[in-house]
Enzyme design. Sequence first.
Site, PDB file in Angstrom:
ATOM      1  N   THR A  56       0.793  -1.231   0.000  1.00 56.95           N
ATOM      2  CA  THR A  56       0.000   0.000   0.000  1.00 56.95           C
ATOM      3  C   THR A  56       0.830   1.287   0.000  1.00 56.95           C
ATOM      4  O   THR A  56       0.646   2.143  -0.861  1.00 56.95           O
ATOM      5  CB  THR A  56      -0.930  -0.015   1.224  1.00 56.95           C
ATOM      6  OG1 THR A  56      -1.813  -1.126   1.062  1.00 56.95           O
ATOM      7  CG2 THR A  56      -1.734   1.269   1.342  1.00 56.95           C
TER       8      THR A  56
HETATM    9  P1  AMP Z   1      -1.575  -3.224   3.492  1.00 56.76           P
HETATM   10  O1  AMP Z   1      -2.704  -4.029   3.057  1.00 56.76           O
HETATM   11  O2  AMP Z   1      -0.886  -3.803   4.690  1.00 56.76           O
HETATM   12  O3  AMP Z   1      -0.582  -2.905   2.411  1.00 56.76           O
HETATM   13  O4  AMP Z   1      -2.143  -1.811   3.994  1.00 56.76           O
HETATM   14  C1  AMP Z   1      -3.485  -1.413   3.863  1.00 56.76           C
HETATM   15  C2  AMP Z   1      -3.868  -0.609   5.046  1.00 56.76           C
HETATM   16  O5  AMP Z   1      -3.181   0.633   5.089  1.00 56.76           O
HETATM   17  C3  AMP Z   1      -5.311  -0.171   5.018  1.00 56.76           C
HETATM   18  O6  AMP Z   1      -6.103  -1.147   5.570  1.00 56.76           O
HETATM   19  C4  AMP Z   1      -5.330   1.077   5.853  1.00 56.76           C
HETATM   20  O7  AMP Z   1      -5.827   0.802   7.125  1.00 56.76           O
HETATM   21  C5  AMP Z   1      -3.876   1.486   5.953  1.00 56.76           C
HETATM   22  N1  AMP Z   1      -3.702   2.873   5.497  1.00 56.76           N
HETATM   23  C6  AMP Z   1      -4.022   3.364   4.291  1.00 56.76           C
HETATM   24  N2  AMP Z   1      -3.748   4.678   4.193  1.00 56.76           N
HETATM   25  C7  AMP Z   1      -3.237   5.039   5.380  1.00 56.76           C
HETATM   26  C8  AMP Z   1      -2.760   6.267   5.911  1.00 56.76           C
HETATM   27  N3  AMP Z   1      -2.761   7.385   5.174  1.00 56.76           N
HETATM   28  N4  AMP Z   1      -2.279   6.268   7.170  1.00 56.76           N
HETATM   29  C9  AMP Z   1      -2.266   5.129   7.909  1.00 56.76           C
HETATM   30  N5  AMP Z   1      -2.713   3.939   7.464  1.00 56.76           N
HETATM   31  C10 AMP Z   1      -3.201   3.882   6.214  1.00 56.76           C
HETATM   32 ZN    ZN Z   2      -3.108  -1.517  -0.465  1.00 58.94          ZN
HETATM   33 ZN    ZN Z   3      -3.682  -4.908   1.861  1.00 53.78          ZN
END
Ligand code: AMP
Ligand code: ZN
Ligand code: ZN
Length: 417
Positions: free
Chosen positions: A77
């Site tokens: 992400t």
């Molecule tokens: P991942 O699937 O581990 O790559 O990350 C996805 C998660 O990133 C999402 O479920 C969000 O909760 C978190 N996320 C997205 N944007 C932000 C942000 N700006 N600040 C903190 N957490 C975020």
């Molecule tokens: Zn993502």
């Molecule tokens: Zn994810």
Amino acid sequence: MRFAACLGLLIALAGLSSCQQPAAAHRARPQDELLILVSIDGFRWDYLDRYDVPTLRQLAREGVHAQRMTPCFPSKTFPNHYTLVTGLRPESHGIVSNWFWDPAYAETFGMSKPDSNAESRWWDEGEPVWITAEKQGVRSACYFWPGSETEIRGVRPTLFQKFNGRLRSDARVDGLLAWLDRPAAQRPRFCTLYFDLVDHAGHTFGPESPETAAAAHEADAAIARLLAGLAARGLREKTNLVIVSDHGMSECGPDRVVFIEDLMDPTKVRVESTGPNGGVRPLPGTVTAAALAASIRAKAPPQLHVYLREEMPERFHYRRNPRIPDVMLVMDDHWSIESKVGWPSRRATYVKGSHGWDPALPNMGALFLAQGPAFRRGHEFADVENIHVYNLLCAVLGITPARNEGDDRLVREALAP
Ligand code: AMP
Ligand code: ZN
Ligand code: ZN
């Protein structure tokens, strides 16, 4: 003679367009248009056909649509959201993963650490589009986006919102619409909007589950709510929408896991990431990175590929930053690398879907579509890499992009002539 002159000009133009210079703004700055960049986290490219998402399908039909957008490695992400808004690959913008160790700061960056999101020192190797916009007099507003909560190169978006993962999608849309209710002279002209419910469902239930189908439908309904809100404010016809995701989603589970402890002595390394890819660094005074990589390789099962940072395959573009771990453990699709610590209880709730694997894998493909007065109508094209999105955003806004690693192929493909 005339033909030769034309040919010369064509060759010169072709040379220009293939070099790494920033794409020039292709249109005059449209003073009354709005650009909204929407991210639906984890919306795999094929969900558009697979699930009940009528609003997104209609926008893709009316505007431009790439069959699949290729993210950067690692297909996570934070690195990919920052690539989308900077046109730089993770090795260049410095957000090399969701969590990483910075050897110069001797500290860990973490996506959910408030400090990491609030401190510019983690982010300022790149210039996000809202900063490019503000510097050129275009007011911007971020309703969530990695990097939007801090000053970068001395500038911030005019409006931003601290991330709150508990806020429902509809409330995010209403929050953005409230910003657009400001008087025209104070209204932002560039906005971001972010939804994470599809990513959550993909992790918990798997990409091809009824729950992920329902989440995709709900995200679609939130976008329909945005369109209705824009129409009610007389802004719909003036709004350019770019709707993307950061990566796809692939099935995985606790039976397709390789353990760190079976490959190395965990007391001699700093484990910097686990999951679809892992990263480790030898602790000072233990072994060299080369010796560590060789000993892991000797024990590695066929699903695990071991690389020193400087040996990472060229196409991953993942070598040139000290924040990248010394030894990378890249797993095949569906496979993960994990620690045994707490495994018996973690096993029971282990994710059914994930991402982070090789961006070229079909399952890691992301969404790209765009619709509005700036864009061609009814045009579909093949794969595009997400490094080209930044130049498109700048072109739509009529601003000059900062130096970046994309070119103008998406500008040429998507913008109305
Ligand atoms: P991942 O699937 O581990 O790559 O990350 C996805 C998660 O990133 C999402 O479920 C969000 O909760 C978190 N996320 C997205 N944007 C932000 C942000 N700006 N600040 C903190 N957490 C975020
Ligand atoms: Zn993502
Ligand atoms: Zn994810």
